[in-house]
Motif scaffolding. Structure first.
Motif, PDB file in Angstrom:
ATOM      1  N   GLY A  31       0.783   6.743  -6.601  1.00 16.66           N
ATOM      2  CA  GLY A  31      -0.410   8.174  -6.868  1.00 16.66           C
ATOM      3  C   GLY A  31      -1.153   6.830  -7.451  1.00 16.66           C
ATOM      4  O   GLY A  31      -2.368   7.251  -8.181  1.00 16.66           O
ATOM      5  N   ILE A  32      -0.842   5.461  -7.412  1.00 15.94           N
ATOM      6  CA  ILE A  32      -2.299   4.691  -7.209  1.00 15.94           C
ATOM      7  C   ILE A  32      -3.125   4.864  -5.752  1.00 15.94           C
ATOM      8  O   ILE A  32      -2.720   4.590  -4.783  1.00 15.94           O
ATOM      9  CB  ILE A  32      -1.675   3.027  -7.576  1.00 15.94           C
ATOM     10  CG1 ILE A  32      -0.438   3.807  -8.447  1.00 15.94           C
ATOM     11  CG2 ILE A  32      -2.638   2.032  -7.666  1.00 15.94           C
ATOM     12  CD1 ILE A  32       0.282   2.039  -8.669  1.00 15.94           C
ATOM     13  N   PRO A  33      -4.802   5.010  -6.148  1.00 21.24           N
ATOM     14  CA  PRO A  33      -5.362   5.197  -5.357  1.00 21.24           C
ATOM     15  C   PRO A  33      -5.617   4.228  -4.660  1.00 21.24           C
ATOM     16  O   PRO A  33      -6.142   2.640  -5.003  1.00 21.24           O
ATOM     17  CB  PRO A  33      -7.339   5.970  -5.394  1.00 21.24           C
ATOM     18  CG  PRO A  33      -6.086   6.067  -7.185  1.00 21.24           C
ATOM     19  CD  PRO A  33      -5.035   5.173  -7.320  1.00 21.24           C
ATOM     20  N   LEU A  73     -10.907   4.161  -9.947  1.00 25.79           N
ATOM     21  CA  LEU A  73     -10.536   2.473  -9.207  1.00 25.79           C
ATOM     22  C   LEU A  73      -9.674   2.727  -8.049  1.00 25.79           C
ATOM     23  O   LEU A  73      -9.489   3.937  -7.809  1.00 25.79           O
ATOM     24  CB  LEU A  73      -9.574   2.085 -10.505  1.00 25.79           C
ATOM     25  CG  LEU A  73     -10.121   1.553 -11.980  1.00 25.79           C
ATOM     26  CD1 LEU A  73      -8.757   1.549 -12.812  1.00 25.79           C
ATOM     27  CD2 LEU A  73     -10.959   0.449 -11.214  1.00 25.79           C
ATOM     28  N   VAL A  74     -10.259   2.037  -7.249  1.00 25.47           N
ATOM     29  CA  VAL A  74      -9.575   1.390  -6.065  1.00 25.47           C
ATOM     30  C   VAL A  74      -8.424   0.774  -5.989  1.00 25.47           C
ATOM     31  O   VAL A  74      -8.910  -0.554  -5.926  1.00 25.47           O
ATOM     32  CB  VAL A  74     -10.023   2.045  -4.587  1.00 25.47           C
ATOM     33  CG1 VAL A  74      -9.395   1.936  -3.378  1.00 25.47           C
ATOM     34  CG2 VAL A  74     -10.784   3.479  -4.816  1.00 25.47           C
ATOM     35  N   ALA A  75      -7.523   0.234  -6.123  1.00 23.85           N
ATOM     36  CA  ALA A  75      -5.949  -0.466  -5.970  1.00 23.85           C
ATOM     37  C   ALA A  75      -6.577  -1.374  -4.226  1.00 23.85           C
ATOM     38  O   ALA A  75      -6.577  -0.613  -3.361  1.00 23.85           O
ATOM     39  CB  ALA A  75      -4.650  -0.343  -6.227  1.00 23.85           C
ATOM     40  N   ASN A  76      -6.626  -2.768  -4.656  1.00 25.40           N
ATOM     41  CA  ASN A  76      -6.829  -3.528  -3.918  1.00 25.40           C
ATOM     42  C   ASN A  76      -5.221  -4.037  -3.150  1.00 25.40           C
ATOM     43  O   ASN A  76      -4.581  -3.864  -2.297  1.00 25.40           O
ATOM     44  CB  ASN A  76      -7.773  -5.308  -3.504  1.00 25.40           C
ATOM     45  CG  ASN A  76      -7.698  -6.062  -2.575  1.00 25.40           C
ATOM     46  OD1 ASN A  76      -6.993  -5.191  -1.031  1.00 25.40           O
ATOM     47  ND2 ASN A  76      -7.721  -6.867  -2.462  1.00 25.40           N
ATOM     48  N   LEU A 131      -8.567  -5.032  -8.707  1.00 26.55           N
ATOM     49  CA  LEU A 131      -8.185  -3.277  -8.027  1.00 26.55           C
ATOM     50  C   LEU A 131     -10.378  -2.992  -7.892  1.00 26.55           C
ATOM     51  O   LEU A 131     -10.967  -4.392  -8.332  1.00 26.55           O
ATOM     52  CB  LEU A 131      -8.706  -2.603  -9.467  1.00 26.55           C
ATOM     53  CG  LEU A 131      -7.553  -2.458  -9.827  1.00 26.55           C
ATOM     54  CD1 LEU A 131      -8.038  -2.192 -11.456  1.00 26.55           C
ATOM     55  CD2 LEU A 131      -6.520  -0.526  -9.440  1.00 26.55           C
ATOM     56  N   PHE A 132     -10.714  -2.201  -7.125  1.00 27.87           N
ATOM     57  CA  PHE A 132     -12.122  -2.126  -6.569  1.00 27.87           C
ATOM     58  C   PHE A 132     -12.571  -1.054  -7.600  1.00 27.87           C
ATOM     59  O   PHE A 132     -11.959   0.092  -7.892  1.00 27.87           O
ATOM     60  CB  PHE A 132     -12.426  -1.834  -5.425  1.00 27.87           C
ATOM     61  CG  PHE A 132     -12.228  -2.653  -4.338  1.00 27.87           C
ATOM     62  CD1 PHE A 132     -12.394  -3.862  -4.490  1.00 27.87           C
ATOM     63  CD2 PHE A 132     -11.585  -2.408  -3.511  1.00 27.87           C
ATOM     64  CE1 PHE A 132     -12.442  -4.781  -3.582  1.00 27.87           C
ATOM     65  CE2 PHE A 132     -10.990  -3.309  -2.636  1.00 27.87           C
ATOM     66  CZ  PHE A 132     -11.186  -4.333  -2.326  1.00 27.87           C
ATOM     67  N   GLU A 133     -14.368  -1.003  -8.596  1.00 24.89           N
ATOM     68  CA  GLU A 133     -14.911  -0.097  -9.417  1.00 24.89           C
ATOM     69  C   GLU A 133     -14.846   1.034  -8.746  1.00 24.89           C
ATOM     70  O   GLU A 133     -16.626   0.119  -8.153  1.00 24.89           O
ATOM     71  CB  GLU A 133     -14.536  -0.831 -10.394  1.00 24.89           C
ATOM     72  CG  GLU A 133     -14.983   0.797 -11.370  1.00 24.89           C
ATOM     73  CD  GLU A 133     -16.243   0.205 -13.122  1.00 24.89           C
ATOM     74  OE1 GLU A 133     -16.462   1.243 -13.676  1.00 24.89           O
ATOM     75  OE2 GLU A 133     -16.525  -0.712 -12.892  1.00 24.89           O
ATOM     76  N   THR A 134     -15.425   1.602  -8.004  1.00 25.46           N
ATOM     77  CA  THR A 134     -16.152   2.862  -7.352  1.00 25.46           C
ATOM     78  C   THR A 134     -16.965   4.267  -8.093  1.00 25.46           C
ATOM     79  O   THR A 134     -15.898   4.325  -9.286  1.00 25.46           O
ATOM     80  CB  THR A 134     -15.969   2.958  -6.045  1.00 25.46           C
ATOM     81  OG1 THR A 134     -14.999   4.420  -6.392  1.00 25.46           O
ATOM     82  CG2 THR A 134     -15.040   2.546  -5.365  1.00 25.46           C
ATOM     83  N   LYS A 138       0.939  -1.385   0.084  1.00 26.30           N
ATOM     84  CA  LYS A 138       0.105   0.170  -0.075  1.00 26.30           C
ATOM     85  C   LYS A 138       1.197   1.629  -0.502  1.00 26.30           C
ATOM     86  O   LYS A 138       0.147   2.278  -0.430  1.00 26.30           O
ATOM     87  CB  LYS A 138      -1.312  -0.134   1.089  1.00 26.30           C
ATOM     88  CG  LYS A 138      -2.232  -0.862   0.877  1.00 26.30           C
ATOM     89  CD  LYS A 138      -3.202  -0.762   0.699  1.00 26.30           C
ATOM     90  CE  LYS A 138      -4.199  -1.227   0.105  1.00 26.30           C
ATOM     91  NZ  LYS A 138      -4.291  -3.127   0.243  1.00 26.30           N
ATOM     92  N   THR A 139       2.283   1.659   1.077  1.00 26.82           N
ATOM     93  CA  THR A 139       3.222   2.241   0.239  1.00 26.82           C
ATOM     94  C   THR A 139       3.158   2.862  -0.701  1.00 26.82           C
ATOM     95  O   THR A 139       3.511   3.892  -1.035  1.00 26.82           O
ATOM     96  CB  THR A 139       4.135   1.952   1.555  1.00 26.82           C
ATOM     97  OG1 THR A 139       3.521   1.726   2.560  1.00 26.82           O
ATOM     98  CG2 THR A 139       5.079   3.079   1.781  1.00 26.82           C
ATOM     99  N   LEU A 140       3.924   1.568  -1.430  1.00 25.76           N
ATOM    100  CA  LEU A 140       3.898   1.415  -2.605  1.00 25.76           C
ATOM    101  C   LEU A 140       3.141   1.826  -3.831  1.00 25.76           C
ATOM    102  O   LEU A 140       3.626   3.335  -4.096  1.00 25.76           O
ATOM    103  CB  LEU A 140       5.253  -0.280  -3.649  1.00 25.76           C
ATOM    104  CG  LEU A 140       5.012   0.047  -4.761  1.00 25.76           C
ATOM    105  CD1 LEU A 140       6.346   1.302  -4.992  1.00 25.76           C
ATOM    106  CD2 LEU A 140       5.745  -1.309  -5.312  1.00 25.76           C
ATOM    107  N   PHE A 141       1.754   1.749  -3.481  1.00 21.30           N
ATOM    108  CA  PHE A 141       0.708   2.243  -4.558  1.00 21.30           C
ATOM    109  C   PHE A 141       0.593   4.028  -4.068  1.00 21.30           C
ATOM    110  O   PHE A 141       0.991   4.387  -4.948  1.00 21.30           O
ATOM    111  CB  PHE A 141      -0.205   1.832  -4.255  1.00 21.30           C
ATOM    112  CG  PHE A 141      -0.710  -0.064  -4.324  1.00 21.30           C
ATOM    113  CD1 PHE A 141       0.247  -0.388  -5.519  1.00 21.30           C
ATOM    114  CD2 PHE A 141      -1.546  -0.362  -3.966  1.00 21.30           C
ATOM    115  CE1 PHE A 141       0.452  -1.794  -5.813  1.00 21.30           C
ATOM    116  CE2 PHE A 141      -1.839  -2.165  -4.563  1.00 21.30           C
ATOM    117  CZ  PHE A 141      -0.770  -2.694  -4.896  1.00 21.30           C
TER     118      PHE A 141
END
Ligand code: AMP
Length: 372
Positions: free
Chosen positions: A106-108, A252-255, A245-248, A99-102
């Motif tokens: 800039g990856i949500p 997109l939000v990365a899992n 990812l989740f589509e909201t 999650k820190t790398l994401f």
């Protein structure tokens, strides 16, 4: 060229099946004691005694699972090229690092906090606002080692049930659907992106993947490509990478990511011009990448726990059966069926028709299922 694969399950099996037409040979290195690849040469080494033997038989090394000791991958990398790089493994084994790398790229992601006690789990739940999902920071997969907290008062029970000293606590994402993107990067930095898949899970296990994901807006595919490209380049990655990812409503939000070929990309075997398996082999062997364009619309149905009536499925003119030669056991991935069609309407009909012969399959539901 001789390719060494760390792990010897169905993903390794499908890598070999894709690599044989390119005249690759395969040696599998299995640390579990229960290899199931069922082809190639298999070295079973529970005590780590035969690593040198394995290395003497291969030119390049890749892996098919990410729960591999990083020090083993690093040791191997000192002797033979290892793709993807061991750093990719390290990141995937630690949700906080991932999650820190994401975030850095800039990856949500869902908003998250770390908890190292029941009290700090409760505090994290209060600060983030419930519901939250608590996950063991390491060693978790397929929804194992997780709990959803509906209120901070659930913290004590969740902490005990997970039983792990360090948790990541994530805000619960209110998503429309789960999607994934699979991309591949060659040794010279060439990139290719498959169309995204829509994934349906049941009891923590992937059941259906539809690709290209229905009704996916172009900018959503472009966002996903931008995110996975940032990861591939940052890690100087070679091979196939998957981003779940989740589509909201807000995008997109990365899992999480998987540094390997992925179940949500099995549709590519018949559904794309070049499968994820062939493209992974091409990349790790230093070849140019193959065309990733879809051949039509695909749905992959996983065969879980029991085989069902395979003979009936084999009679269906649009079904492609892939069996892993594994024994039946609840929750076990035994194979998959790829269905192709020219329209989503036809695809849904075919998938339902096929799924009736797979008694363990949950009812087919997707974004194509009419609401209400
Ligand atoms: P994971 O092991 O992180 O892939 O999580 C397993 C499943 O739990 C995912 O496929 C989602 O269905 C669900 N899940 C995980 N994290 C979240 C979250 N932050 N919000 C909502 N659902 C989640």
């Amino acid at each position: 060229m001789r390719i060494g694969v760390l792990g010897a399950g169905q993903l390794g099996r499908m890598l070999a099946l894709a690599g044989y037409p390119l005249a690759k040979t395969f040696v599998f290195y299995d640390m579990s004691g229960s290899p199931s690849a069922g082809l190639g040469e298999v070295i079973i080494d529970r005590e780590g005694q035969y690593l040198d033997d394995f290395l003497s038989r291969v030119d390049r090394v890749t892996y098919e699972f990410e729960h591999l000791p990083v020090n083993v991958a690093e040791k191997i990398a000192a002797h033979k090229p290892v793709h993807p790089c061991p750093r990719a493994l390290q990141v995937c084994q630690n949700r906080e690092a991932e999650k820190t790398l994401f975030g850095g790229l800039g990856i949500p992601t869902p908003e998250w906090k770390i908890a190292d006690s029941a009290a700090s789990l409760k505090a994290a739940a209060e600060e983030l606002g419930c519901p939250v999902v608590a996950k063991s920071n390491t060693e978790g997969y397929d929804g194992k080692g997780q709990a959803v907290l509906k209120s901070p008062e659930d913290a004590e029970a969740a902490w005990t049930s997970i039983g792990h000293p360090r948790l990541i606590v994530e805000k619960f994402v209110d998503f429309h659907r789960e999607v994934s993107i699979i991309a591949v990067r060659a040794e010279d930095g060439e990139l290719a992106f498959y169309p995204m898949a829509e994934n349906t899970h049941h009891e923590g296990i992937l059941r259906y993947s539809i690709a290209p994901a229905p009704k996916l807006e172009k900018h959503v595919q472009e966002d996903a490509e931008r995110y996975i490209k940032a990861l591939l380049n940052e890690l100087d990655y070679v091979g196939v990478l998957t981003l779940e990812l989740f589509e909201t409503t807000d995008g997109l939000v990365a899992n999480e990511m998987a540094p390997r070929v992925h179940n949500s990309g099995h549709w590519t075997i018949e559904g794309a011009m070049t499968s994820q398996f062939e493209n992974h082999i091409r990349a790790v062997s230093g070849h140019p990448l193959g065309n990733v364009a879809p051949r039509g619309l695909s749905c992959m149905i996983n065969i879980i726990g029991e085989h069902g009536d395979i003979e009936r499925i084999l009679e269906l003119p649009y079904a492609h059966v892939h069996l892993y030669n594994k024994g039946e056991r609840p929750g076990r991935k035994l194979g998959h069926v790829n269905i192709l069609a020219d329209s989503y309407e036809e695809l849904v009909w075919r998938v339902k028709n096929c799924a009736q012969f797979l008694p363990g399959s949950p009812e087919f539901k997707s974004s194509l299922t009419p609401k209400g």
